[in-house]
Design a protein around this motif. Structure first.
Motif, PDB file in Angstrom:
ATOM      1  N   ARG A 173      -9.161  86.771   2.845  1.00 32.21           N
ATOM      2  CA  ARG A 173     -10.528  86.856   2.357  1.00 32.21           C
ATOM      3  C   ARG A 173     -10.782  87.898   1.273  1.00 32.21           C
ATOM      4  O   ARG A 173     -11.727  87.788   0.514  1.00 32.21           O
ATOM      5  N   ASN A 174      -9.969  88.970   1.259  1.00 36.98           N
ATOM      6  CA  ASN A 174     -10.316  90.085   0.389  1.00 36.98           C
ATOM      7  C   ASN A 174      -9.324  90.346  -0.725  1.00 36.98           C
ATOM      8  O   ASN A 174      -9.448  91.329  -1.447  1.00 36.98           O
ATOM      9  N   SER A 175      -8.326  89.488  -0.868  1.00 40.22           N
ATOM     10  CA  SER A 175      -7.246  89.819  -1.798  1.00 40.22           C
ATOM     11  C   SER A 175      -7.729  89.918  -3.240  1.00 40.22           C
ATOM     12  O   SER A 175      -7.071  90.503  -4.085  1.00 40.22           O
ATOM     13  N   ASN A 176      -8.896  89.370  -3.519  1.00 39.93           N
ATOM     14  CA  ASN A 176      -9.410  89.446  -4.878  1.00 39.93           C
ATOM     15  C   ASN A 176     -10.249  90.702  -5.135  1.00 39.93           C
ATOM     16  O   ASN A 176     -10.552  91.028  -6.270  1.00 39.93           O
ATOM     17  N   GLN A 177     -10.611  91.411  -4.072  1.00 44.84           N
ATOM     18  CA  GLN A 177     -11.478  92.575  -4.256  1.00 44.84           C
ATOM     19  C   GLN A 177     -10.701  93.779  -4.788  1.00 44.84           C
ATOM     20  O   GLN A 177      -9.516  93.935  -4.494  1.00 44.84           O
ATOM     21  N   PRO A 178     -11.393  94.608  -5.547  1.00 45.76           N
ATOM     22  CA  PRO A 178     -10.701  95.744  -6.170  1.00 45.76           C
ATOM     23  C   PRO A 178     -10.085  96.718  -5.166  1.00 45.76           C
ATOM     24  O   PRO A 178      -9.077  97.357  -5.458  1.00 45.76           O
ATOM     25  N   GLY A 179     -10.711  96.829  -3.999  1.00 43.43           N
ATOM     26  CA  GLY A 179     -10.185  97.776  -3.020  1.00 43.43           C
ATOM     27  C   GLY A 179      -8.942  97.291  -2.300  1.00 43.43           C
ATOM     28  O   GLY A 179      -8.249  98.085  -1.657  1.00 43.43           O
ATOM     29  N   PHE A 180      -8.668  96.026  -2.426  1.00 51.80           N
ATOM     30  CA  PHE A 180      -7.607  95.410  -1.639  1.00 51.80           C
ATOM     31  C   PHE A 180      -6.278  96.163  -1.603  1.00 51.80           C
ATOM     32  O   PHE A 180      -5.733  96.403  -0.516  1.00 51.80           O
ATOM     33  N   PRO A 181      -5.719  96.578  -2.736  1.00 50.86           N
ATOM     34  CA  PRO A 181      -4.429  97.283  -2.684  1.00 50.86           C
ATOM     35  C   PRO A 181      -4.483  98.537  -1.815  1.00 50.86           C
ATOM     36  O   PRO A 181      -3.534  98.840  -1.087  1.00 50.86           O
ATOM     37  N   PHE A 182      -5.599  99.229  -1.869  1.00 48.29           N
ATOM     38  CA  PHE A 182      -5.729 100.450  -1.082  1.00 48.29           C
ATOM     39  C   PHE A 182      -5.866 100.134   0.404  1.00 48.29           C
ATOM     40  O   PHE A 182      -5.358 100.844   1.255  1.00 48.29           O
ATOM     41  N   TRP A 183      -6.542  99.053   0.690  1.00 43.55           N
ATOM     42  CA  TRP A 183      -6.708  98.664   2.096  1.00 43.55           C
ATOM     43  C   TRP A 183      -5.353  98.301   2.684  1.00 43.55           C
ATOM     44  O   TRP A 183      -5.034  98.665   3.816  1.00 43.55           O
ATOM     45  N   MET A 184      -4.560  97.627   1.870  1.00 48.21           N
ATOM     46  CA  MET A 184      -3.214  97.272   2.328  1.00 48.21           C
ATOM     47  C   MET A 184      -2.356  98.515   2.540  1.00 48.21           C
ATOM     48  O   MET A 184      -1.559  98.589   3.468  1.00 48.21           O
ATOM     49  N   LEU A 185      -2.574  99.479   1.668  1.00 45.69           N
ATOM     50  CA  LEU A 185      -1.816 100.720   1.767  1.00 45.69           C
ATOM     51  C   LEU A 185      -2.033 101.390   3.120  1.00 45.69           C
ATOM     52  O   LEU A 185      -1.086 101.749   3.822  1.00 45.69           O
ATOM     53  N   THR A 186      -3.309 101.540   3.490  1.00 43.65           N
ATOM     54  CA  THR A 186      -3.601 102.206   4.756  1.00 43.65           C
ATOM     55  C   THR A 186      -3.130 101.355   5.931  1.00 43.65           C
ATOM     56  O   THR A 186      -2.653 101.870   6.936  1.00 43.65           O
ATOM     57  N   LEU A 187      -3.212 100.057   5.730  1.00 40.33           N
ATOM     58  CA  LEU A 187      -2.784  99.144   6.789  1.00 40.33           C
ATOM     59  C   LEU A 187      -1.264  99.228   6.987  1.00 40.33           C
ATOM     60  O   LEU A 187      -0.781  99.288   8.131  1.00 40.33           O
ATOM     61  N   LYS A 188      -0.553  99.270   5.888  1.00 39.86           N
ATOM     62  CA  LYS A 188       0.906  99.377   5.970  1.00 39.86           C
ATOM     63  C   LYS A 188       1.315 100.687   6.636  1.00 39.86           C
ATOM     64  O   LYS A 188       2.299 100.747   7.374  1.00 39.86           O
ATOM     65  N   PHE A 189       0.553 101.711   6.346  1.00 40.58           N
ATOM     66  CA  PHE A 189       0.828 102.990   6.981  1.00 40.58           C
ATOM     67  C   PHE A 189       0.711 102.858   8.492  1.00 40.58           C
ATOM     68  O   PHE A 189       1.603 103.271   9.238  1.00 40.58           O
ATOM     69  N   PHE A 234      -8.323 104.916   1.612  1.00 40.66           N
ATOM     70  CA  PHE A 234      -8.945 103.609   1.787  1.00 40.66           C
ATOM     71  C   PHE A 234      -9.977 103.323   0.702  1.00 40.66           C
ATOM     72  O   PHE A 234     -10.117 102.189   0.249  1.00 40.66           O
ATOM     73  N   PHE A 235     -10.686 104.372   0.291  1.00 45.35           N
ATOM     74  CA  PHE A 235     -11.713 104.211  -0.734  1.00 45.35           C
ATOM     75  C   PHE A 235     -11.172 104.493  -2.133  1.00 45.35           C
ATOM     76  O   PHE A 235     -11.931 104.779  -3.067  1.00 45.35           O
ATOM     77  N   GLY A 236      -9.874 104.413  -2.279  1.00 45.69           N
ATOM     78  CA  GLY A 236      -9.221 104.743  -3.544  1.00 45.69           C
ATOM     79  C   GLY A 236      -9.735 103.974  -4.750  1.00 45.69           C
ATOM     80  O   GLY A 236      -9.726 104.481  -5.873  1.00 45.69           O
TER      81      GLY A 236
END
Lengths: 192, 192
Positions: free
Chosen positions: A135-151, B97-99
Motif C-alpha cells: 500500500r505504501n511503496s509509492n510514498q516518500p517515507g517508504f524507504p525509511f519505514w522499511m529501514l526501521t522495519l528491517k532493523f 522513521f520520519f527521515g
DNA sequence: ACACACATGTAATTGGTTACATGATTTC
DNA sequence: GAAATCATGTAACCAATTACATGTGTGT
C-alpha cells in the motif's frame, strides 16, 4: 511522534493517531491515551497543530488535527537534534542474569516467554511489511519505514537465534540437575 | 537489582553497587544514585537487607549492606514473577522513521551516531567478556552472565550490520539528490 | 594547592501509566 | 438489546532523572 505522524497523514484524531501508532511505529514507540490527548492540547496551545471538528464518523464528536507551518518547522527542528537514548531497563535480561540464584526452571520459563513474545512480534512485523509494501511503496517515507522495519526484523531474528542456544544450554543444565537428584534419592524410590 | 547484586556479593555500599552495575549489568540496566540510596533505605526498612558501618575505606563513613534471609526470599520470589516489558521508546528509530520529512544528511548523522555508540559499547562488552572469563569463570552465576553478554553481543552485531546497509542506502540517496540539484542548477554555474 | 575518587543523600521536576468516567454508533 | 468499536478526556499515582548539597582522603 504526533507531529511526525500528522506530517505523513493529516486530519487524524487522537484516537486515530493511537491506532496508526500501533500499526506502524508501535514496536519501537508506544503511547497511551493518557499521553496523547494532553499532548494534543499542548500542541494546540503552542500553535503547532490546528483542530477541526469533523462530522462524527464513529461515536462521539471527533476532532481532527493537522500541522501548522510552525508545527512543520518544529518537527524538522526536533528531527535535527541528536537522539538521546535513555538508560536501558531490560527486566528479562536482569532476571536471566540472576538465574543462578534460583531454580533453572525459572530461567527456562522466562526464556520461553521471551521466545513466544518475539515470535509473535516477528509475525506481526512481517505482516506489516507485506501490507506496507502493497500500500505504501509509492510514498516518500517508504524507504525509511522499511529501514526501521528491517532493523526490527534483524534484531528479532538474532534474539531468537540466541534464545535457541540459551534454551538448549539451560534445559541441559536442568536435565543433569534432575539426574543428580534422582540418583541421590534413588534409594527412596519415589512414585510421583 | 540491588537484592540480586547483594546475593552475588555481599557487603557492598551504595557507591559500590553503582560501580558494580556499570561493570556488569550496565548495558541493560542502569540506576542512578537518586534511585539507589532511597531504595537501600526502603529495603532496610522492610528488613530485606541489613546495614553495617565499615571503617571508611575511601572518603566519608561508609555503609555496607547484605541480604537477610527475608531479602533472599524476596529475591527468589521476584525472580519467579514473569518479567514484564514496558512500552518501547526508541528515539533513534522514531527519528529515522520520519527521515523523509527532513534532509537525508540528518538521518545520516543519526546513523553515524548510532554506529559510534554501538561500536564503543561493543568494545566495552568484549572487554567485560574477557575480564569476566578471567576472574569469574568459577562462580556459579558465570553461565548466566555469559548468556546475557552473548545476547548483547548478538544484538549489537546485528545492529551494526544493519546500520552499514542503511548508511549505504542513505548516502547513495544523498548523492543522487546532490546530483539532481547540480544538474538542475547547472546553467547558473555555482561556485560554492 | 588542586583535582579526583570515595561516599551519601535530598528536592524538584518530569514523564508516563493505569484506571476511571462518559457516551454515541455500528454490528451481530 | 448486547457487545464491540469509535471517541475524548481526567486524576491518582509512580518511577526515575537531574541537579544540588556536603564532605574526606589520596595522589600529583
Amino acid at each position: 511522534m504526533i507531529l511526525g505522524l500528522l506530517a505523513i497523514e493529516s486530519n487524524q484524531s487522537g484516537y486515530e493517531i493511537r491506532k496508526t501508532v500501533k500499526g506502524s511505529v508501535g514496536y519501537f514507540w508506544g503511547e497511551s491515551y493518557g499521553q496523547i490527548y494532553p499532548a494534543l492540547k499542548r500542541l494546540l496551545a503552542e500553535g503547532l497543530i490546528v483542530a477541526r471538528p469533523s462530522g462524527s464518523s464513529g461515536g462521539r464528536k471527533r476532532q481532527e488535527y493537522s500541522l501548522t507551518p510552525a508545527g512543520r518547522a518544529a518537527l524538522e527542528e526536533w528531527l535535527a537534534i541528536p537522539y538521546r537514548e535513555d538508560p536501558p531497563r531490560d527486566e528479562f535480561l536482569l532476571k536471566l542474569f540472576f538465574g543462578a540464584e534460583t531454580a533453572p526452571s525459572v530461567s527456562i520459563a522466562h526464556l520461553r516467554r521471551f521466545q513466544d513474545r518475539y515470535r509473535s512480534t516477528l509475525a506481526m512485523i512481517q505482516q506489516v511489511e507485506v501490507l506496507s509494501q502493497e500500500r505504501n511503496s509509492n510514498q516518500p517515507g517508504f524507504p525509511f519505514w522499511m529501514l526501521t522495519l528491517k532493523f526490527g526484523l534483524a534484531q528479532i531474528r538474532s534474539a531468537l537465534e540466541w534464545s535457541e542456544s540459551a534454551l538448549a544450554m539451560l534445559t541441559q543444565a536442568e536435565q543433569s540437575a534432575l539426574h543428580h537428584e534422582s540418583t541421590e534419592a534413588n534409594s527412596d524410590a519415589p512414585k510421583a
